[in-house]
Design a protein around this motif. Structure first.
Motif, PDB file in Angstrom:
ATOM      1  N   VAL A  59      49.262 -15.802   2.335  1.00 30.51           N
ATOM      2  CA  VAL A  59      50.174 -16.932   2.535  1.00 30.51           C
ATOM      3  C   VAL A  59      49.750 -17.723   3.770  1.00 30.51           C
ATOM      4  O   VAL A  59      49.732 -18.957   3.760  1.00 30.51           O
ATOM      5  N   ARG A  60      49.373 -17.006   4.805  1.00 32.01           N
ATOM      6  CA  ARG A  60      48.945 -17.658   6.054  1.00 32.01           C
ATOM      7  C   ARG A  60      47.686 -18.501   5.835  1.00 32.01           C
ATOM      8  O   ARG A  60      47.513 -19.555   6.453  1.00 32.01           O
ATOM      9  N   ALA A  61      46.817 -18.078   4.924  1.00 31.76           N
ATOM     10  CA  ALA A  61      45.566 -18.797   4.653  1.00 31.76           C
ATOM     11  C   ALA A  61      45.787 -20.062   3.812  1.00 31.76           C
ATOM     12  O   ALA A  61      44.926 -20.938   3.775  1.00 31.76           O
ATOM     13  N   MET A  62      46.937 -20.161   3.137  1.00 27.94           N
ATOM     14  CA  MET A  62      47.214 -21.340   2.303  1.00 27.94           C
ATOM     15  C   MET A  62      47.532 -22.547   3.165  1.00 27.94           C
ATOM     16  O   MET A  62      48.197 -22.422   4.191  1.00 27.94           O
ATOM     17  N   ASN A  63      47.079 -23.714   2.700  1.00 31.59           N
ATOM     18  CA  ASN A  63      47.511 -24.934   3.382  1.00 31.59           C
ATOM     19  C   ASN A  63      48.820 -25.399   2.727  1.00 31.59           C
ATOM     20  O   ASN A  63      49.262 -24.840   1.718  1.00 31.59           O
ATOM     21  N   VAL A  64      49.423 -26.409   3.298  1.00 32.85           N
ATOM     22  CA  VAL A  64      50.737 -26.869   2.830  1.00 32.85           C
ATOM     23  C   VAL A  64      50.665 -27.363   1.382  1.00 32.85           C
ATOM     24  O   VAL A  64      51.582 -27.116   0.595  1.00 32.85           O
ATOM     25  N   ASN A  65      49.582 -28.030   1.005  1.00 32.29           N
ATOM     26  CA  ASN A  65      49.449 -28.531  -0.368  1.00 32.29           C
ATOM     27  C   ASN A  65      49.373 -27.398  -1.387  1.00 32.29           C
ATOM     28  O   ASN A  65      49.958 -27.492  -2.468  1.00 32.29           O
ATOM     29  N   GLU A  66      48.670 -26.318  -1.047  1.00 29.48           N
ATOM     30  CA  GLU A  66      48.602 -25.167  -1.955  1.00 29.48           C
ATOM     31  C   GLU A  66      49.970 -24.516  -2.098  1.00 29.48           C
ATOM     32  O   GLU A  66      50.393 -24.177  -3.214  1.00 29.48           O
ATOM     33  N   LEU A  67      50.655 -24.346  -0.984  1.00 30.26           N
ATOM     34  CA  LEU A  67      51.996 -23.760  -1.022  1.00 30.26           C
ATOM     35  C   LEU A  67      52.937 -24.654  -1.820  1.00 30.26           C
ATOM     36  O   LEU A  67      53.722 -24.160  -2.650  1.00 30.26           O
ATOM     37  N   HIS A  68      52.840 -25.953  -1.628  1.00 31.33           N
ATOM     38  CA  HIS A  68      53.654 -26.910  -2.375  1.00 31.33           C
ATOM     39  C   HIS A  68      53.426 -26.750  -3.871  1.00 31.33           C
ATOM     40  O   HIS A  68      54.382 -26.693  -4.649  1.00 31.33           O
ATOM     41  N   SER A  69      52.175 -26.665  -4.298  1.00 28.33           N
ATOM     42  CA  SER A  69      51.857 -26.518  -5.728  1.00 28.33           C
ATOM     43  C   SER A  69      52.420 -25.227  -6.296  1.00 28.33           C
ATOM     44  O   SER A  69      52.983 -25.214  -7.391  1.00 28.33           O
ATOM     45  N   LYS A  70      52.276 -24.141  -5.555  1.00 28.43           N
ATOM     46  CA  LYS A  70      52.807 -22.854  -6.025  1.00 28.43           C
ATOM     47  C   LYS A  70      54.332 -22.887  -6.123  1.00 28.43           C
ATOM     48  O   LYS A  70      54.912 -22.368  -7.073  1.00 28.43           O
ATOM     49  N   LEU A  71      54.984 -23.506  -5.139  1.00 27.21           N
ATOM     50  CA  LEU A  71      56.442 -23.607  -5.172  1.00 27.21           C
ATOM     51  C   LEU A  71      56.915 -24.450  -6.348  1.00 27.21           C
ATOM     52  O   LEU A  71      57.846 -24.052  -7.064  1.00 27.21           O
TER      53      LEU A  71
END
Length: 156
Positions: A116-128
């Protein structure tokens, strides 16, 4: 100056005065109609007819315990804003905050802290967004918001 030139000048002045008076009456009438209708005919000529407003529904303090390879507990604090373009969708999004919180916790609590720490905000946004689409499809509902904005992301 002869009588013919004088009468021609008078006719031009009279026609100009009548046109000005007529335009004033018509303009005043249009403005009063706009005030009564609550819209503006004249300003509508110069502005876009498709004004969309965006409303936000805030979800504060979503705390998620993340998996860790160390004995130390790892947490993620998120603050989210659901963006809608419709007051009805905004109300529905407000009502569905527990489903959004649940989908967020379900997605991230199964993930490793380092991942999770390695993800950028855009990746986290897509997963959410994918997790929310899945959660709402299981609830047999359309997602009541257009986008999610991550306004705070704190790791511990």
């Amino acid at each position: 100056m002869n009588a013919k030139t004088l009468s021609f000048g008078l006719v031009i002045a009279l026609v100009t005065a009548m046109l000005a008076a007529g335009m004033t009456v018509v303009g005043t009438h249009l403005l009063r109609m706009d005030e009564a209708a609550g819209s503006s005919f004249l300003s509508g000529l110069f502005t876009s007819s498709s004004k969309e407003s965006v409303e936000f529904v805030e979800i504060k303090n979503v705390v998620i315990t993340l998996k860790s390879n160390t004995p130390k507990e790892r947490y993620l604090l998120l603050e989210l804003n659901m963006a809608t373009n419709n007051p009805e969708h905004s109300r529905r999004a407000q009502d569905m905050i527990p489903a959004v919180r649940g989908a967020t916790v379900s997605l991230l609590s199964d993930m490793d802290y380092d991942a999770v720490r390695a993800m950028n905000v855009n990746e986290l946004h897509s997963k959410l967004m994918a997790a929310y689409a899945e959660r709402f499809s299981r609830l047999k509902m359309d997602v009541p918001f257009d986008d999610i904005i991550i306004s705070k992301m704190v790791f511990q």
